[in-house]
Design an enzyme around this catalytic site. Structure first.
Site, mmCIF file in Angstrom:
data_model
loop_
_atom_site.group_PDB
_atom_site.id
_atom_site.type_symbol
_atom_site.label_atom_id
_atom_site.label_comp_id
_atom_site.label_asym_id
_atom_site.label_seq_id
_atom_site.Cartn_x
_atom_site.Cartn_y
_atom_site.Cartn_z
ATOM 1 N N HIS A 37 0.836 -1.206 0.000
ATOM 2 C CA HIS A 37 0.000 0.000 0.000
ATOM 3 C C HIS A 37 0.873 1.261 0.000
ATOM 4 O O HIS A 37 2.032 1.200 0.417
ATOM 5 C CB HIS A 37 -0.802 0.100 1.302
ATOM 6 C CG HIS A 37 -1.677 -1.060 1.624
ATOM 7 N ND1 HIS A 37 -3.022 -1.054 1.401
ATOM 8 C CD2 HIS A 37 -1.395 -2.259 2.202
ATOM 9 C CE1 HIS A 37 -3.557 -2.195 1.831
ATOM 10 N NE2 HIS A 37 -2.579 -2.949 2.310
ATOM 11 N N THR A 39 0.503 5.122 1.947
ATOM 12 C CA THR A 39 -0.284 5.649 3.074
ATOM 13 C C THR A 39 -1.231 6.764 2.637
ATOM 14 O O THR A 39 -2.174 7.070 3.355
ATOM 15 C CB THR A 39 0.625 6.199 4.176
ATOM 16 O OG1 THR A 39 1.453 7.238 3.619
ATOM 17 C CG2 THR A 39 1.501 5.112 4.778
ATOM 18 N N GLU A 102 2.495 -0.902 4.468
ATOM 19 C CA GLU A 102 2.167 0.475 4.068
ATOM 20 C C GLU A 102 3.461 1.258 3.884
ATOM 21 O O GLU A 102 4.318 1.265 4.767
ATOM 22 C CB GLU A 102 1.323 1.159 5.153
ATOM 23 C CG GLU A 102 -0.071 0.596 5.301
ATOM 24 C CD GLU A 102 -1.091 1.278 4.380
ATOM 25 O OE1 GLU A 102 -0.706 2.247 3.667
ATOM 26 O OE2 GLU A 102 -2.256 0.835 4.393
ATOM 27 N N HIS A 173 -2.632 -3.169 -3.358
ATOM 28 C CA HIS A 173 -4.015 -2.927 -2.937
ATOM 29 C C HIS A 173 -4.887 -2.653 -4.163
ATOM 30 O O HIS A 173 -6.038 -3.078 -4.233
ATOM 31 C CB HIS A 173 -4.044 -1.734 -1.965
ATOM 32 C CG HIS A 173 -5.244 -1.709 -1.076
ATOM 33 N ND1 HIS A 173 -5.526 -0.640 -0.258
ATOM 34 C CD2 HIS A 173 -6.244 -2.613 -0.882
ATOM 35 C CE1 HIS A 173 -6.654 -0.906 0.393
ATOM 36 N NE2 HIS A 173 -7.102 -2.080 0.049
ATOM 37 N N ASP A 183 -3.496 2.353 -4.866
ATOM 38 C CA ASP A 183 -2.183 2.165 -4.242
ATOM 39 C C ASP A 183 -1.680 0.731 -4.410
ATOM 40 O O ASP A 183 -2.468 -0.197 -4.428
ATOM 41 C CB ASP A 183 -2.223 2.567 -2.760
ATOM 42 C CG ASP A 183 -3.156 1.708 -1.905
ATOM 43 O OD1 ASP A 183 -4.315 1.490 -2.316
ATOM 44 O OD2 ASP A 183 -2.721 1.259 -0.828
#
Ligand SMILES: [Zn+2]
Length: 273
Positions: A37, A39, A102, A173, A183
């Site tokens: 991912h 953020t 992340e 993601h 992302d």
């Protein structure tokens, strides 16, 4: 060097801050997937605050900062809440299958004058931005680049987690929630990271770095010693369609490698990750 002890990350520039946003242990044989991912926020601190606040009901196992430091929020044998509504390969609800990583990055940006603005208002200079198409879309957007430390650390973490757990898939993601998510986006070299880790492929002579891949879209593109139109050409002009590895970006120029290394105008390169 990083290692995992009792489902916790250990090593230089690592920390653990526990998050209440989790739902028990994975079942036997899981996790088998890593989800990457960004953020979509300004800092590691803002992400960690969100991911540890019970009111938000979101979390991830790891947050990777610009300088490569890593904060773990959920042990690797427990289920974190990063995937949301998701499906891929015949399975749905990826929290119960996956470890969430992340990476701090503002995400996609809007051009405002000569700068690029994030949804939370911060403006970033052109040197930090690439123009590229997300794999789920057809139009170009502006994206903040990832730092070399972030990309290197993401690769190290994926390799360590793959070696430690029964990891079969590394997905973005955007791939498990294509209607909702963009992302980690085209500034992250996801295809090459999973090729390297899951298929054991090596990039030519550039171990440790994971370049973004681009393609020349001008008829001919000069390649120069420095990021300047007055700088000496280092080779014959690159022709349309030439694939290049992008290692660095500065003032709208990319440092690329073909057979030689030099700088080309970023305007004439299309990102292909
Ligand atoms: Zn995400």
């Amino acid at each position: 060097m990083l290692k995992i002890n009792n489902h916790l990350l250990e090593g230089e520039k690592t920390a653990f801050i526990t998050s209440p946003n989790k739902s028990g242990k994975f079942i036997q044989g899981l996790p088998d997937t890593l989800i990457i991912h960004f953020t979509a926020g300004p800092s590691a601190l803002s992400a960690i605050n969100t991911f540890t606040n019970p009111a938000y009901q979101v979390s991830a196992h790891l947050v990777v900062d610009y300088d490569g430091s890593v904060t773990q929020l959920v042990p690797f044998d427990e289920i974190a809440w990063h995937a949301g509504v998701s499906s891929w390969g015949g399975r749905t609800g990826f929290n119960k299958y996956s470890i969430g990583i992340e990476i701090v990055n503002p995400g996609n940006l809007t051009k405002v004058g000569n700068e690029y603005q994030a949804w939370y208002g911060t403006k970033y200079p052109a040197a930090k931005v690439i123009k590229a198409v997300n794999r789920n879309e057809t139009k170009t957007r502006f994206w903040h680049i990832f730092s070399p430390d972030e990309i290197e650390k993401a690769m190290e973490l994926c390799r360590l987690l793959t070696d430690t757990y029964n990891i079969k898939y590394i997905l973005g993601h955007e791939e498990i929630a294509p209607q909702r998510k963009l992302d980690p986006g085209p500034a992250f070299p996801l295809n090459r990271l999973r090729d390297r880790i899951l298929n054991g492929r090596k990039d030519n002579g550039n171990d440790g770095t994971l370049p973004v891949i681009g393609k020349v879209i001008a008829t001919k593109l000069n390649i120069r010693e420095l990021a300047d139109t007055q700088s000496a050409k280092v080779a014959k002009a690159l022709v349309n369609g030439t694939q290049v590895e992008i290692f660095d970006s500065k003032n709208g120029w990319y440092k690329v490698a073909v057979k030689v290394t030099g700088w080309v105008s970023g305007k004439y390169i299309e990102i292909e990750n």
